[in-house]
Scaffold this motif. Structure first.
Motif, PDB file in Angstrom:
ATOM      1  N   ALA A 135       0.828  -1.211   0.000  1.00  0.00           N
ATOM      2  CA  ALA A 135       0.000   0.000   0.000  1.00  0.00           C
ATOM      3  C   ALA A 135       0.857   1.253   0.000  1.00  0.00           C
ATOM      4  O   ALA A 135       0.538   2.238  -0.689  1.00  0.00           O
ATOM      5  CB  ALA A 135      -0.931  -0.014   1.214  1.00  0.00           C
ATOM      6  N   ALA A 136       1.955   1.239   0.759  1.00  0.00           N
ATOM      7  CA  ALA A 136       2.840   2.405   0.798  1.00  0.00           C
ATOM      8  C   ALA A 136       3.499   2.634  -0.557  1.00  0.00           C
ATOM      9  O   ALA A 136       3.567   3.768  -1.050  1.00  0.00           O
ATOM     10  CB  ALA A 136       3.900   2.212   1.882  1.00  0.00           C
ATOM     11  N   TYR A 137       3.991   1.562  -1.174  1.00  0.00           N
ATOM     12  CA  TYR A 137       4.588   1.682  -2.509  1.00  0.00           C
ATOM     13  C   TYR A 137       3.563   2.230  -3.513  1.00  0.00           C
ATOM     14  O   TYR A 137       3.871   3.124  -4.315  1.00  0.00           O
ATOM     15  CB  TYR A 137       5.062   0.315  -2.993  1.00  0.00           C
ATOM     16  N   GLU A 138       2.364   1.704  -3.481  1.00  0.00           N
ATOM     17  CA  GLU A 138       1.376   2.109  -4.479  1.00  0.00           C
ATOM     18  C   GLU A 138       0.957   3.560  -4.292  1.00  0.00           C
ATOM     19  O   GLU A 138       0.682   4.262  -5.281  1.00  0.00           O
ATOM     20  CB  GLU A 138       0.168   1.177  -4.409  1.00  0.00           C
ATOM     21  N   GLU A 139       0.929   4.030  -3.065  1.00  0.00           N
ATOM     22  CA  GLU A 139       0.626   5.441  -2.829  1.00  0.00           C
ATOM     23  C   GLU A 139       1.673   6.336  -3.493  1.00  0.00           C
ATOM     24  O   GLU A 139       1.341   7.330  -4.155  1.00  0.00           O
ATOM     25  CB  GLU A 139       0.562   5.720  -1.334  1.00  0.00           C
ATOM     26  N   GLN A 140       2.940   5.985  -3.337  1.00  0.00           N
ATOM     27  CA  GLN A 140       3.995   6.795  -3.949  1.00  0.00           C
ATOM     28  C   GLN A 140       4.013   6.624  -5.465  1.00  0.00           C
ATOM     29  O   GLN A 140       4.251   7.593  -6.197  1.00  0.00           O
ATOM     30  CB  GLN A 140       5.353   6.427  -3.351  1.00  0.00           C
ATOM     31  N   LEU A 141       3.765   5.415  -5.959  1.00  0.00           N
ATOM     32  CA  LEU A 141       3.746   5.196  -7.406  1.00  0.00           C
ATOM     33  C   LEU A 141       2.677   6.070  -8.056  1.00  0.00           C
ATOM     34  O   LEU A 141       2.921   6.689  -9.104  1.00  0.00           O
ATOM     35  CB  LEU A 141       3.483   3.723  -7.703  1.00  0.00           C
ATOM     36  N   GLU A 142       1.519   6.139  -7.444  1.00  0.00           N
ATOM     37  CA  GLU A 142       0.443   6.975  -7.980  1.00  0.00           C
ATOM     38  C   GLU A 142       0.871   8.437  -8.036  1.00  0.00           C
ATOM     39  O   GLU A 142       0.615   9.140  -9.031  1.00  0.00           O
ATOM     40  CB  GLU A 142      -0.797   6.830  -7.116  1.00  0.00           C
ATOM     41  N   ALA A 143       1.546   8.921  -6.988  1.00  0.00           N
ATOM     42  CA  ALA A 143       1.964  10.325  -6.950  1.00  0.00           C
ATOM     43  C   ALA A 143       3.041  10.614  -7.990  1.00  0.00           C
ATOM     44  O   ALA A 143       3.005  11.655  -8.669  1.00  0.00           O
ATOM     45  CB  ALA A 143       2.480  10.669  -5.550  1.00  0.00           C
ATOM     46  N   ILE A 144       4.000   9.711  -8.145  1.00  0.00           N
ATOM     47  CA  ILE A 144       5.075   9.925  -9.117  1.00  0.00           C
ATOM     48  C   ILE A 144       4.510   9.905 -10.532  1.00  0.00           C
ATOM     49  O   ILE A 144       4.858  10.746 -11.380  1.00  0.00           O
ATOM     50  CB  ILE A 144       6.176   8.860  -8.951  1.00  0.00           C
ATOM     51  N   GLU A 145       3.617   8.965 -10.826  1.00  0.00           N
ATOM     52  CA  GLU A 145       3.033   8.911 -12.162  1.00  0.00           C
ATOM     53  C   GLU A 145       2.160  10.125 -12.428  1.00  0.00           C
ATOM     54  O   GLU A 145       2.114  10.631 -13.559  1.00  0.00           O
ATOM     55  CB  GLU A 145       2.257   7.615 -12.332  1.00  0.00           C
ATOM     56  N   ALA A 146       1.478  10.624 -11.405  1.00  0.00           N
ATOM     57  CA  ALA A 146       0.649  11.819 -11.584  1.00  0.00           C
ATOM     58  C   ALA A 146       1.501  13.037 -11.936  1.00  0.00           C
ATOM     59  O   ALA A 146       1.047  13.932 -12.655  1.00  0.00           O
ATOM     60  CB  ALA A 146      -0.156  12.090 -10.324  1.00  0.00           C
ATOM     61  N   SER A 147       2.741  13.060 -11.471  1.00  0.00           N
ATOM     62  CA  SER A 147       3.641  14.175 -11.786  1.00  0.00           C
ATOM     63  C   SER A 147       4.138  14.124 -13.222  1.00  0.00           C
ATOM     64  O   SER A 147       4.632  15.119 -13.752  1.00  0.00           O
ATOM     65  CB  SER A 147       4.847  14.155 -10.841  1.00  0.00           C
ATOM     66  N   GLY A 148       4.055  12.953 -13.847  1.00  0.00           N
ATOM     67  CA  GLY A 148       4.575  12.771 -15.194  1.00  0.00           C
ATOM     68  C   GLY A 148       5.952  12.155 -15.246  1.00  0.00           C
ATOM     69  O   GLY A 148       6.473  11.880 -16.328  1.00  0.00           O
ATOM     70  N   ALA A 149       6.576  11.909 -14.082  1.00  0.00           N
ATOM     71  CA  ALA A 149       7.901  11.298 -14.047  1.00  0.00           C
ATOM     72  C   ALA A 149       7.793   9.792 -14.235  1.00  0.00           C
ATOM     73  O   ALA A 149       6.768   9.172 -13.938  1.00  0.00           O
ATOM     74  CB  ALA A 149       8.589  11.612 -12.723  1.00  0.00           C
ATOM     75  N   GLN A 150       8.870   9.198 -14.711  1.00  0.00           N
ATOM     76  CA  GLN A 150       8.971   7.741 -14.790  1.00  0.00           C
ATOM     77  C   GLN A 150       9.297   7.203 -13.401  1.00  0.00           C
ATOM     78  O   GLN A 150      10.024   7.841 -12.629  1.00  0.00           O
ATOM     79  CB  GLN A 150      10.075   7.360 -15.778  1.00  0.00           C
ATOM     80  N   ALA A 151       8.797   6.033 -13.064  1.00  0.00           N
ATOM     81  CA  ALA A 151       8.993   5.477 -11.723  1.00  0.00           C
ATOM     82  C   ALA A 151      10.261   4.634 -11.648  1.00  0.00           C
ATOM     83  O   ALA A 151      10.511   3.788 -12.515  1.00  0.00           O
ATOM     84  CB  ALA A 151       7.792   4.637 -11.322  1.00  0.00           C
ATOM     85  N   ILE A 152      11.037   4.886 -10.618  1.00  0.00           N
ATOM     86  CA  ILE A 152      12.136   4.005 -10.224  1.00  0.00           C
ATOM     87  C   ILE A 152      11.685   3.321  -8.939  1.00  0.00           C
ATOM     88  O   ILE A 152      11.477   3.980  -7.909  1.00  0.00           O
ATOM     89  CB  ILE A 152      13.436   4.771  -9.975  1.00  0.00           C
ATOM     90  N   VAL A 153      11.499   2.024  -8.971  1.00  0.00           N
ATOM     91  CA  VAL A 153      11.042   1.298  -7.781  1.00  0.00           C
ATOM     92  C   VAL A 153      12.239   1.078  -6.874  1.00  0.00           C
ATOM     93  O   VAL A 153      13.048   0.169  -7.081  1.00  0.00           O
ATOM     94  CB  VAL A 153      10.374  -0.029  -8.160  1.00  0.00           C
ATOM     95  N   MET A 154      12.368   1.945  -5.891  1.00  0.00           N
ATOM     96  CA  MET A 154      13.509   1.911  -4.992  1.00  0.00           C
ATOM     97  C   MET A 154      13.425   0.711  -4.041  1.00  0.00           C
ATOM     98  O   MET A 154      12.339   0.254  -3.682  1.00  0.00           O
ATOM     99  CB  MET A 154      13.577   3.200  -4.173  1.00  0.00           C
ATOM    100  N   ALA A 155      14.572   0.221  -3.642  1.00  0.00           N
ATOM    101  CA  ALA A 155      14.617  -0.805  -2.606  1.00  0.00           C
ATOM    102  C   ALA A 155      14.161  -0.199  -1.283  1.00  0.00           C
ATOM    103  O   ALA A 155      14.506   0.934  -0.955  1.00  0.00           O
ATOM    104  CB  ALA A 155      16.032  -1.355  -2.479  1.00  0.00           C
ATOM    105  N   SER A 156      13.360  -0.939  -0.526  1.00  0.00           N
ATOM    106  CA  SER A 156      12.810  -0.452   0.743  1.00  0.00           C
ATOM    107  C   SER A 156      13.377  -1.248   1.909  1.00  0.00           C
ATOM    108  O   SER A 156      13.380  -2.488   1.888  1.00  0.00           O
ATOM    109  CB  SER A 156      11.287  -0.555   0.749  1.00  0.00           C
TER     110      SER A 156
END
Length: 388
Positions: A135-156
């Motif tokens: 859920a935490a990852y998906e919240e950030q993925l949604e925000a990054i994609e909304a900005s128009g940037a490409q997503a880098i899935v960082m190690a957590s």
């Protein structure tokens, strides 16, 4: 001449390098090259550096990024170089990505921006289950994609903390990769960069982890742009990239061995997603231009003196490398002060900064030698070194 510390003694040093001024690219770059950029705080805004949200100098922070784009590099935004999880919180990172995207859209070279997606908006104690981490990852993925940037899935760090098994990683990464709007960049960061990532991928060995990640990518390669590997192991990276599906890039994060990895072995090569490229941009751009023309000799001539500099900046404890990046930005006039979020500038000693100064000069990476010398004199004075 300036007195600089080395081996618990002071030694005179005279500037000797021929500066490579930043400039626009004169031809195509041979590789896709992302520079991971740091952030610049506003030291005059009252705050508690260790336990509050950083107060950034947005103008200087964005000016540094524009300077990278002007030299033909792309931007890896809100990554560990920007002190994610080490002084920069998610709210600041999100604003940083949004501001950078607005600037990138207006830039004439149309640079790419790829931004870090992680779990750092949530307190560690709340990430006690895989579902919470997803859920935490998906919240950030949604925000990054909304900005128009490409997503880098960082190690957590949250995954090793719950002792996640390979099947847990598989469930998480399938959800993120398959659900992303555009192909993502995966991120394999070694424990030398962040001790909290020890045992990532839930595998007992690097070899087993490599097999797991390659299988993960092969299940849907069309949704994986590439993978950034930061293990500081050239042989591993060369073997790994040879096994990648066609069209999936290896973005080297090896700040020790980037020169031969980017040059390649004639059959395979790495692209770049590097913190050191933010510090060596004038040399990196010229070298990638030369490689694009097939001039391997000039490529190595330009990058060879940057390697000792990078190895010094990234020496153990490697996670403190951000201090060297910010230090060179200060020497080169990109910022008016040498302070960092959470006081990270104190993570290295004056002998380290003196060596970075020497090596940057010898690599031609002090754009204004007089300014750099004046600032180095100021810094040594704070450490009680009296200059003649």
């Amino acid at each position: 001449m300036i007195l600089l510390p080395r081996n618990h003694a002071l030694q005179p040093y005279r500037l000797q390098g021929i500066a490579l001024p930043p400039r626009a690219p004169e031809g195509p770059l041979a590789r896709t090259a992302f520079a991971a950029a740091h952030v610049i705080p506003d030291p005059l805004r009252p705050h508690s550096p260790w336990d509050s949200r950083p107060q950034l100098d947005w103008e200087a922070t964005l000016r540094f990024r524009i300077g990278l784009w002007d030299q033909g590099l792309h931007l890896a935004e809100a990554m560990d170089t920007a002190q994610r999880g080490m002084g920069t919180d998610w709210a600041t990172a999100k604003e940083l990505v949004e501001r950078s995207m607005r600037e990138a859209r207006a830039h004439p070279l149309c640079p790419r921006v790829a931004a870090g997606v992680g779990t750092d908006q949530a307190a560690p104690e709340t990430l006690s289950s895989l579902d919470a981490i997803i859920a935490a990852y998906e919240e950030q993925l949604e925000a990054i994609e909304a900005s128009g940037a490409q997503a880098i899935v960082m190690a957590s760090r949250a995954l090793p903390a719950i002792r996640a098994r390979p099947e847990d990683y598989h469930r998480l990464y399938r959800r993120l990769i398959d659900g992303a709007a555009q192909p993502v960049i995966l991120h394999w960061l070694g424990a030398m960069f962040d001790p909290g990532l020890e045992g990532y991928w839930g595998c007992a060995s690097v070899e087993a982890a490599s097999d797991f990640v390659l299988q993960l990518i092969a299940e849907n390669p069309g949704k994986v742009d590439g993978i950034k590997i930061s293990l500081l192991d050239q042989a591993h990276e060369e073997a790994f990239r040879a096994r990648l599906p066609g069209g999936v890039r290896l973005y080297t994060g090896d700040d020790f061995n980037y020169a031969p990895l980017i040059a390649g072995d004639g059959e395979h090569h790495s692209h770049a997603l590097l913190g050191i490229f933010a510090a060596i941009a004038p040399a990196a751009t010229r070298a990638l231009e030369a490689l694009g023309r097939g001039d391997h000799a000039l490529y190595h001539q330009l990058l060879a003196p940057t390697v000792p500099l990078s190895r010094e900046i990234f020496r153990a404890p490697t996670r403190f490398y951000k201090a060297g990046i910010a230090f060179l930005a200060w020497l080169n006039g990109w910022q008016s002060h040498f302070t960092m979020p959470a006081g990270m500038q104190s993570a290295r000693d004056i002998s380290h900064y003196a060596e970075v100064f020497r090596l940057a000069d010898q690599a031609g990476l002090l754009a204004d030698p007089d300014l750099a010398l004046a600032r180095m004199r100021l810094l040594t004075g704070l450490y009680g070194i009296e200059q003649s």
